[in-house]
Design a protein around this motif. Structure first.
Motif, short mmCIF file in Angstrom:
data_model
loop_
_atom_site.label_atom_id
_atom_site.label_comp_id
_atom_site.label_asym_id
_atom_site.label_seq_id
_atom_site.Cartn_x
_atom_site.Cartn_y
_atom_site.Cartn_z
N ALA A 99 0.83 -1.20 0.00
CA ALA A 99 0.00 0.00 0.00
C ALA A 99 0.86 1.25 0.00
O ALA A 99 0.62 2.20 -0.76
CB ALA A 99 -0.93 0.00 1.22
N VAL A 100 1.90 1.26 0.83
CA VAL A 100 2.82 2.40 0.86
C VAL A 100 3.54 2.53 -0.48
O VAL A 100 3.73 3.63 -1.01
CB VAL A 100 3.84 2.25 2.01
CG1 VAL A 100 4.89 3.35 1.96
CG2 VAL A 100 3.12 2.27 3.35
N SER A 101 3.93 1.41 -1.05
CA SER A 101 4.63 1.42 -2.34
C SER A 101 3.73 1.94 -3.46
O SER A 101 4.20 2.65 -4.36
CB SER A 101 5.14 0.02 -2.67
OG SER A 101 6.07 -0.42 -1.69
N GLU A 102 2.45 1.57 -3.43
CA GLU A 102 1.51 2.11 -4.42
C GLU A 102 1.51 3.64 -4.37
O GLU A 102 1.50 4.31 -5.42
CB GLU A 102 0.09 1.60 -4.16
CG GLU A 102 -0.14 0.17 -4.60
CD GLU A 102 -1.63 -0.18 -4.56
OE1 GLU A 102 -2.46 0.75 -4.46
OE2 GLU A 102 -1.95 -1.39 -4.65
N ASP A 103 1.52 4.20 -3.18
CA ASP A 103 1.53 5.65 -3.04
C ASP A 103 2.80 6.24 -3.65
O ASP A 103 2.75 7.28 -4.33
CB ASP A 103 1.43 6.03 -1.56
CG ASP A 103 1.49 7.53 -1.35
OD1 ASP A 103 0.62 8.24 -1.87
OD2 ASP A 103 2.42 7.99 -0.66
N LEU A 104 3.93 5.59 -3.45
CA LEU A 104 5.18 6.06 -4.05
C LEU A 104 5.10 6.05 -5.57
O LEU A 104 5.56 6.98 -6.24
CB LEU A 104 6.34 5.18 -3.58
CG LEU A 104 6.70 5.25 -2.10
CD1 LEU A 104 7.78 4.22 -1.78
CD2 LEU A 104 7.17 6.64 -1.71
N VAL A 105 4.52 4.98 -6.11
CA VAL A 105 4.38 4.87 -7.57
C VAL A 105 3.50 5.99 -8.09
O VAL A 105 3.81 6.64 -9.10
CB VAL A 105 3.82 3.49 -7.94
CG1 VAL A 105 3.40 3.44 -9.41
CG2 VAL A 105 4.85 2.39 -7.66
N ARG A 106 2.40 6.24 -7.41
CA ARG A 106 1.45 7.26 -7.88
C ARG A 106 2.05 8.67 -7.83
O ARG A 106 1.64 9.55 -8.59
CB ARG A 106 0.16 7.20 -7.06
CG ARG A 106 -0.65 5.93 -7.30
CD ARG A 106 -2.00 5.98 -6.57
NE ARG A 106 -2.82 4.83 -6.95
CZ ARG A 106 -2.90 3.70 -6.25
NH1 ARG A 106 -2.22 3.58 -5.12
NH2 ARG A 106 -3.66 2.70 -6.66
N ARG A 107 3.00 8.89 -6.92
CA ARG A 107 3.61 10.22 -6.79
C ARG A 107 4.98 10.31 -7.45
O ARG A 107 5.72 11.27 -7.25
CB ARG A 107 3.73 10.58 -5.31
CG ARG A 107 2.40 10.77 -4.62
CD ARG A 107 2.52 11.31 -3.21
NE ARG A 107 3.11 10.35 -2.27
CZ ARG A 107 4.32 10.46 -1.75
NH1 ARG A 107 5.12 11.46 -2.08
NH2 ARG A 107 4.77 9.56 -0.89
N SER A 108 5.33 9.30 -8.26
CA SER A 108 6.67 9.22 -8.82
C SER A 108 6.94 10.19 -9.96
O SER A 108 8.09 10.44 -10.31
CB SER A 108 6.93 7.79 -9.32
OG SER A 108 6.08 7.48 -10.42
#
Length: 223
Positions: A99-108
């Protein structure tokens, strides 16, 4: 020819994605741990990347963050992240890492798509005569065939129209008991072997809730 990196390309998930990319006449570039010494160099010339973290990685967000930096440095502007169905489940630590990684991807700043696969059908031993799992055999699941995952990933990676999308993926909805019965087998719940605390937490969650996943997103991608 479209050139696509598959980070984690030597595992069973990566191999399924690579095989499907070949069927779509794309050039797959499977990358593993040895390539992390110079990941931007290994990614050079790739048009997109499929990002799979190692199973039960102790810090998946850090792994994903490092990969995203390397993708940006290499000029790879498109990433598809391999997450999990129901990523925000406080009872399952490795789901929370995704879930945290998804957020990183979305803000990349990259063009992104997130795939959220259900549990793999191939994780069940149907060699018989008894299918044994450490959770309730009547718990509901959305199970995913690896070949279907590969086909969906390859389509998302090679076609337009998937930027900013998040897709849950399951090939079918069933229970372990039903799946075993279809193969002429019986199903039995056994004790958790206690091999890893995160796996134990996952089995305990499955025991109470299963992991339901809808099948329509995958059906749409495979049309």
């Amino acid at each position: 020819m479209t050139r696509i990196a598959v980070l984690g390309g030597h595992g069973k998930t990566g191999r399924a994605v690579c095989a499907a990319l070949t069927q779509r006449s794309a050039q797959e570039v499977p990358l593993g741990r040895a390539d992390w010494a110079d990941l931007p160099g290994a990614l050079a010339g790739c048009d997109a990347a499929y990002l799979i973290a190692p199973n039960l990685h102790p810090d998946e967000p850090e792994y994903v963050a490092d990969a995203l930096i390397a993708l940006a440095e290499a000029g790879v502007g498109r990433v598809v992240y391999h997450s999990v169905a129901s990523p925000y489940v406080p009872a399952m630590p490795h789901h929370l890492g995704k879930a945290v990684s998804e957020d990183l991807v979305r803000r990349s700043g990259l063009v992104w798509t997130v795939l959220q696969p259900g549990a793999y059908l191939q994780n069940l031993d149907l060699s018989g005569p008894v299918v044994r799992v450490p959770y309730d055999v009547d718990a509901p699941f959305g199970l995913l065939d690896l070949a279907d995952l590969g086909a969906a990933a390859a389509r998302v990676l090679t076609e337009d129209g998937h930027a900013g999308a998040t897709y849950e993926l399951a090939s079918r909805q069933t229970t372990v008991r039903e799946l075993a019965a279809e193969a002429g087998l019986t199903a039995e719940r056994v004790e958790d072997p206690g091999e890893h605390p995160w796996l134990s937490a996952m089995f305990a969650y499955y025991d109470r809730h299963g992991l339901p996943v809808g099948t329509q997103p995958l059906a749409g991608l495979l049309r």
